[in-house]
Design a protein around this motif. Sequence first.
Motif, short mmCIF file in Angstrom:
data_model
loop_
_atom_site.label_atom_id
_atom_site.label_comp_id
_atom_site.label_asym_id
_atom_site.label_seq_id
_atom_site.Cartn_x
_atom_site.Cartn_y
_atom_site.Cartn_z
N HIS A 126 0.55 -1.36 -0.03
CA HIS A 126 0.04 0.21 -0.34
C HIS A 126 0.52 0.94 0.40
N ASP A 127 1.92 1.80 -0.16
CA ASP A 127 3.15 2.68 -0.03
C ASP A 127 3.22 2.78 1.01
N PRO A 128 3.48 2.33 1.93
CA PRO A 128 3.85 3.25 2.90
C PRO A 128 4.73 4.12 3.14
N GLU A 129 5.48 4.93 3.85
CA GLU A 129 6.22 5.39 4.21
C GLU A 129 7.56 5.44 5.16
N ILE A 130 6.42 4.27 6.00
CA ILE A 130 7.24 3.80 7.43
C ILE A 130 7.24 2.24 7.07
#
Lengths: 262, 267
Positions: free
Chosen positions: B161-165
């Motif tokens: 889900h293309d997380p930043e972390i």
Amino acid sequence: MAKNEAITARKKKEKRDPKGIIAPLVVLAIIYIGLEIGLRAFHVAAYVMPTPTHIIQGTIKSFAIILPDFLFTLKIICIGFCVAIPAGILLAALFSQFDIVVKAMQPVVIWLVITPMITLIPLMTLWLGTDPNLRVIIVIIQATPIICMNTLNGFIHVEQEKLELAKSIGATKLQTFVHITFMNALPQVFTGIKLGCIFSTIGAVSADFVSRGQGLGDRIIKFLKYSNFEQSYGCIILIAIIGISLYTVAEKIEKRIVLWKK
Amino acid sequence: MQEPKIKFDHVTKVFQTRSQSILAVKDYSMEIAAGEFVSILGPSGCGKSTLIRMLDGIIDTTEGDIFIDGQKVNYAKKKMPQSILRKMGFIFQQPNMLPWFTVRENIALPLRVFDLKGPEWEKRVDELLELVGLTEYAKAYPAEISGGMLQRAGVIRAMVHDPEILLMDEPFGALDELTREQMNMELLDIWTRTKKTIIFITHNIEEAVLLSSRVYVMGTHPGRLVEIVDLDLPRPRTLSMITQPKFIQYREKLEGCIGEIDLSKIK
């Protein structure tokens, strides 16, 4: 794609493997022939045990008499069983929502599983009258608890990490139940359903024994009364066939759905 | 100073069991900038897993606050909103695949829950499968593939889900040494390309030095921060660095930190 093909090929091979069908048939043939020879050789009286061939002949001859009872018992088992499956799963789903309810209901469910429902039949006749179709209720209360017990077991034993996964992606309670809890319990749900087949059959026949008038259980007693031993045994085999057929259908469906277990 | 991506502000966690309360994490503070790769190092039972579980809303905090992009994210007893959860991907110690779903269905599960539909997301799943070499196993069930492959699937599930972390809880601890080294290098590669912020939990000193820019060393009884070690090693890191004097120096320093903890436990 080579790997995928290998997997499908393996599955197909497992499915088509004829050993699974032939081996039990061989055993059946051995039992049949063994009984046939043994019973004749030792001159066993028909009232002790008729030969398999005589059982089949006698049953075919009297099949017109047996058929209505066979259909009646089949109907009672099938309807009762079909109500018991959703009832058992639904009750387990409801109970599993709250820890305290699980703790409270588990002993009750076990108590219901253990109690032979045949003991309730005379009382139920008092409450509900003598309509033979009411035997469905016996089947339902005999089979529902065992399905409920197994399903509940599956619902409450979910690995903590799987639930953490659900939390980490913010799954709703319903999503967690559908994707994780229910799927996790499916093998146990099927165990419950398969046991339910057995319990339904027992329930229906024991109801016949107590209430009389109709059904294969009743027919067995009637045949015995007039010394029709072959037909009595025939009825017993027919009951077994109903139970085995239901069990086999449940197992086939399980294999279709629970693909991840070998 | 730039706003930290992740900030722990005097966080304390007490677990309440039937007979006693256990102080799992005591007064923990840390600040991590966007795009950083940091490790949390410590012996088992020091509360390092508890830290990232609090950050990801799996368990709640007892005291103190956690911020992501300056926004307070710990809600007492309340579920963390999806808008915040979407910023994070959690990689478990075990692959934690759901055995009833195929590899692809497992990886796409966060998309289903976050309600991310459409061809661009489908394409992303395909790309990630390709990235870790699982394309041809997409339709296999988890029971049919190896441990290393499963853990790769676990990594890309956290990224789908293309997380930043990325939060990684001893992700390669269950793998054999060779696979583990390989996975570490793959992880560095992914990090270099995507510049995600990574918190990497480990009890392996070498792994911590090899991967991260900064190591937070934790001690036990109670779980607490004992030392912060900045690692000034060039990037890209390679396995051959393990024998370089600077690497060994850092390793010995961290071993010293951990050793002190063990001594204090004996006392």
